[in-house]
Structures are given as C-alpha cells and as structure tokens.
Design an enzyme around this catalytic site. Structure first.
Site, PDB file in Angstrom:
ATOM      1  N   GLU A  84       0.825  -1.208   0.000  1.00 44.12           N
ATOM      2  CA  GLU A  84       0.000   0.000   0.000  1.00 44.12           C
ATOM      3  C   GLU A  84       0.857   1.255   0.000  1.00 44.12           C
ATOM      4  O   GLU A  84       0.588   2.209  -0.737  1.00 44.12           O
ATOM      5  CB  GLU A  84      -0.916   0.041   1.230  1.00 44.12           C
ATOM      6  CG  GLU A  84      -1.879  -1.119   1.340  1.00 44.12           C
ATOM      7  CD  GLU A  84      -1.345  -2.246   2.210  1.00 44.12           C
ATOM      8  OE1 GLU A  84      -0.183  -2.684   2.019  1.00 44.12           O
ATOM      9  OE2 GLU A  84      -2.099  -2.718   3.081  1.00 44.12           O
TER      10      GLU A  84
ATOM     11  N   CYS B  43      -0.607   1.260   7.270  1.00 41.16           N
ATOM     12  CA  CYS B  43      -1.140   1.515   5.930  1.00 41.16           C
ATOM     13  C   CYS B  43      -2.486   2.232   5.990  1.00 41.16           C
ATOM     14  O   CYS B  43      -2.778   3.084   5.149  1.00 41.16           O
ATOM     15  CB  CYS B  43      -1.229   0.214   5.152  1.00 41.16           C
ATOM     16  SG  CYS B  43       0.408  -0.477   4.796  1.00 41.16           S
TER      17      CYS B  43
END
Length: 152
Positions: free
Chosen positions: A56, A87
């Site tokens: 991510e 994330c």
C-alpha cells in the site's frame, strides 16, 4: 467482470510478483478518478530491507509522484490484504476516496479484523469495500506460508 474485480486481478498480479521475490504476497493498485491505473506496488520489505515497504505504501507513494500531489482525494486503492494500522494511516493521510481490499487479516488488519481504525473519531474515512476476490486473495497468503513451512 466488474471494475473492482478487474483492478483486484491487477493487485493479485503484484502480489504474485512479491511472492516470486520471496516477499509476503501483498499487491496494490491505485486508480485515478477516471479509473486509470496510475500506480502499482507490492511488498518490498525483504528485498529493500524496508520495514515500511508494504504494498500500500509503495503504491500510494507512486500515485502521489504520478499526480504530483500528496492528495489522492479522487483515487481508489485496491489491495489484496486488509491494510495494517500503518497503511490505514497512510490511506487517511493521502485522503484516498476509496479503499477496496480482498482478504481479511486477523492479526494486523486495521479496517475490520484486529481493529477498525476508521471507526474512531478521526478527520478522514475512505469509502471501504471488502471481500473483493476474497478467496483468491486469501489463497495467495495461505499458499505462500504453506510453502515456507513445507518447501519442496
């Protein structure tokens, strides 16, 4: 096939690339407001000795570079595994409009499983869709760790 599923297939390709490099198989794709893929990423924690090298984060950084802005307010992040707290924080800080993920992460998932960071009183929350190609995404993880435990 629906658009979210098509984009998740691209994220799965990234996850497979990560696995081929010995990385935990997580892949991510970012699309802009028109649905165009502007960034891809996969885990690089081992290959780059980077504790922040989650798929991510890699994809969000690439998307920001592609757009020339840290604000990704009209973008969607597709990721094969439920984001961890780090994330999820990156998603909030980038202002992503949507988050679409496949498999749940009972150990570190910060969107529904271990905790739900987005339920707290925070200044930003993306629209979230989960379980997109969930079985395929979960199988990536199961197969990878099964192979680690029982090589050959």
């Amino acid at each position: 096939m629906l658009f979210d599923e098509e984009m998740m297939l691209l994220a799965i390709e990234e996850a497979r690339l990560a696995a081929s490099l010995g990385e935990v198989p997580v892949g991510a794709v970012v699309t802009d407001a028109s649905g165009k893929v502007i960034a891809r990423g996969h885990n690089v924690r081992e290959t780059e000795n980077d504790p922040l090298g989650h798929a991510e984060v890699v994809a969000v950084r690439a998307a920001a570079a592609a757009l020339g802005s840290r604000r990704l307010t009209d973008c969607t992040l597709y990721v094969t595994l439920e984001p961890c707290p780090m994330c999820a924080g990156a998603i909030m800080n980038a202002g992503l409009k949507r988050l679409v993920y496949g498999a749940f992460d009972d150990n570190m998932g910060a969107c529904a499983s271990a905790l739900c960071l987005f339920e707290h009183k925070l200044p930003y929350k993306p629209l979230i869709r989960s379980r997109v190609l969930e079985k395929e995404c979960a199988a990536l993880m199961t197969d990878f760790f099964k192979e680690l435990r029982n090589p050959g």
